[in-house]
Scaffold this active site. Structure first.
Site, mmCIF file in Angstrom:
data_model
loop_
_atom_site.group_PDB
_atom_site.id
_atom_site.type_symbol
_atom_site.label_atom_id
_atom_site.label_comp_id
_atom_site.label_asym_id
_atom_site.label_seq_id
_atom_site.Cartn_x
_atom_site.Cartn_y
_atom_site.Cartn_z
ATOM 1 N N CYS A 133 0.837 -1.210 0.000
ATOM 2 C CA CYS A 133 0.000 0.000 0.000
ATOM 3 C C CYS A 133 0.867 1.254 0.000
ATOM 4 O O CYS A 133 1.348 1.688 1.040
ATOM 5 C CB CYS A 133 -0.920 -0.011 1.217
ATOM 6 S SG CYS A 133 -1.891 1.498 1.363
ATOM 7 N N CYS A 136 -0.555 4.178 2.048
ATOM 8 C CA CYS A 136 -0.368 4.083 3.506
ATOM 9 C C CYS A 136 1.093 4.333 3.889
ATOM 10 O O CYS A 136 1.378 5.077 4.817
ATOM 11 C CB CYS A 136 -0.729 2.698 4.026
ATOM 12 S SG CYS A 136 -2.129 1.928 3.248
ATOM 13 N N ASP A 137 2.023 3.682 3.187
ATOM 14 C CA ASP A 137 3.420 3.656 3.642
ATOM 15 C C ASP A 137 4.356 4.563 2.838
ATOM 16 O O ASP A 137 5.493 4.793 3.260
ATOM 17 C CB ASP A 137 3.949 2.211 3.589
ATOM 18 C CG ASP A 137 3.134 1.297 4.496
ATOM 19 O OD1 ASP A 137 2.678 1.779 5.544
ATOM 20 O OD2 ASP A 137 2.954 0.121 4.150
#
Ligand code: NAP
Length: 309
Positions: A133, A136-137
């Site tokens: 992701c 997200c990261d």
């Protein structure tokens, strides 16, 4: 156990659109979602091809708007993880991590989950440099070197997102041609931060306490090299989320749920919508279209139940 008219499993674009249409048709509508409403769009940085948003929209915002719309029409969204969907006489039994529910009809909109490549180092470095992701990261890799594995729309789109943060983005793909849309291919080829490595087999993800690079083999020459990277983002496709569906549900060899033209599955009264379903095109807009179709098919099905003794 209170009998619901329709239970929708999954609150991604398919489930939420089904929620909008079912609730707006006056059906008592319960939606189960194990995580955050929005589904996979939540981990998509930008959605540029959903009609009505000429400048694009963040996945998180689109998912949240769909949730608000479903709730405005009266759908109830509950955070419960559905473990089993099965026929119980003429009704549908839905077992979750919290309890059991009965419904006259159900819509499976459980979507799909990222596939793993299955090379040494992948499992070991999840959360230590390996991610599925970028939204997200990605922010953890500001001005660092990242690698994206895959050649489809997801890999290309997320590589473009990462190039806005990282110093360099290596895309590693196993064939000599990319699979992703031409518009994305053109964009990555224009981006000076993105380096394309075609025709490479991934041998392993290397690291010590965290990721240091990806070992690859050139499929034409057999030359092995390590591409140094701080983060590795894996986008090699998705598998359908069907753990809650038994063998009575017909599926393709890849596990996608087979539906009739009205999106009813092989189990009467259970419909399927979105990425979990066997179909040609998996997009947010087709997931939403499925959701509308499945909800209206449920409406017709419930009317037929009332008419039959
Ligand atoms: P995908 O289209 O299935 O592409 C997966 C990619 O990973 C392919 O390039 C494939 O290589 C590669 N791959 C598969 N297994 C591999 C392995 N074991 N090792 C190395 N590489 C491997 O998946 P996706 O990109 O996630 O897209 C899924 C669906 O969502 C598609 O229908 C896509 O159109 C849609 N989507 C659309 C958008 C958009 O419209 N902007 C954005 C994201 C996703 P090969 O090419 O050799 O098969």
């Amino acid at each position: 156990m209170q009998l619901k008219e329709v239970v929708i499993v999954g609150a991604g674009p398919a489930g939420l659109t089904a929620g909008i249409y079912a609730a707006r048709s006056g059906l008592e509508t319960l939606v189960f979602e194990k995580a955050l409403a929005g589904g996979l769009v939540n981990i998509t940085d930008r959605i540029d091809n959903f009609p009505g948003f000429p400048q694009g929209i963040s996945g998180m915002e689109l998912g949240d708007r769909m949730r608000q719309q479903a709730e405005r029409f009266g759908a109830t969204i509950l955070t419960e993880d559905v473990k089993k969907i099965a026929k119980n006489g003429r009704q549908i039994l839905i077992e979750t991590d919290r309890g059991k529910h009965l419904a006259l009809a159900a819509i499976v909109a459980t979507g799909s989950t990222p596939k793993k490549i299955g090379v040494p180092g992948e499992e070991e470095y999840i959360g230590k440099g390996v991610s599925y992701c970028a939204t997200c990261d990605g922010p953890l890799y500001k001005d660092k070197v990242t690698t994206v594995i895959g050649g489809g729309d997801s890999a290309l789109q997320e590589a473009i997102y990462l190039a806005g943060l990282a110093s360099t983005v290596h895309i590693i793909h196993r064939r000599d041609q990319l699979r992703g849309a031409k518009v994305l291919q053109d964009e990555i080829r224009r981006n000076p931060k993105i380096i394309l490595h075609l025709n490479k087999r991934i041998l392993s993800i290397e690291g010590e306490d965290k990721v240091t690079g990806v070992r690859v083999e050139d499929k034409a020459t057999g030359v092995v090299e390590t591409i140094s990277a701080d983060g590795v983002f894996i986008y090699v496709g998705y598998s359908p989320s069907v753990a809650c569906l038994g063998d009575e549900f017909e599926k393709t060899p890849e596990g996608f749920v087979v539906t009739k033209s009205n999106l009813e599955t092989s189990v009467e009264g259970v419909f399927a919508a979105g990425d979990v379903r066997a179909k040609e095109l998996r997009q947010v807009v087709t997931a939403a279209g499925d959701g509308a179709l499945a909800a209206m098919a449920v409406y017709t099905y419930l009317q037929s139940l009332q008419q039959s003794p």
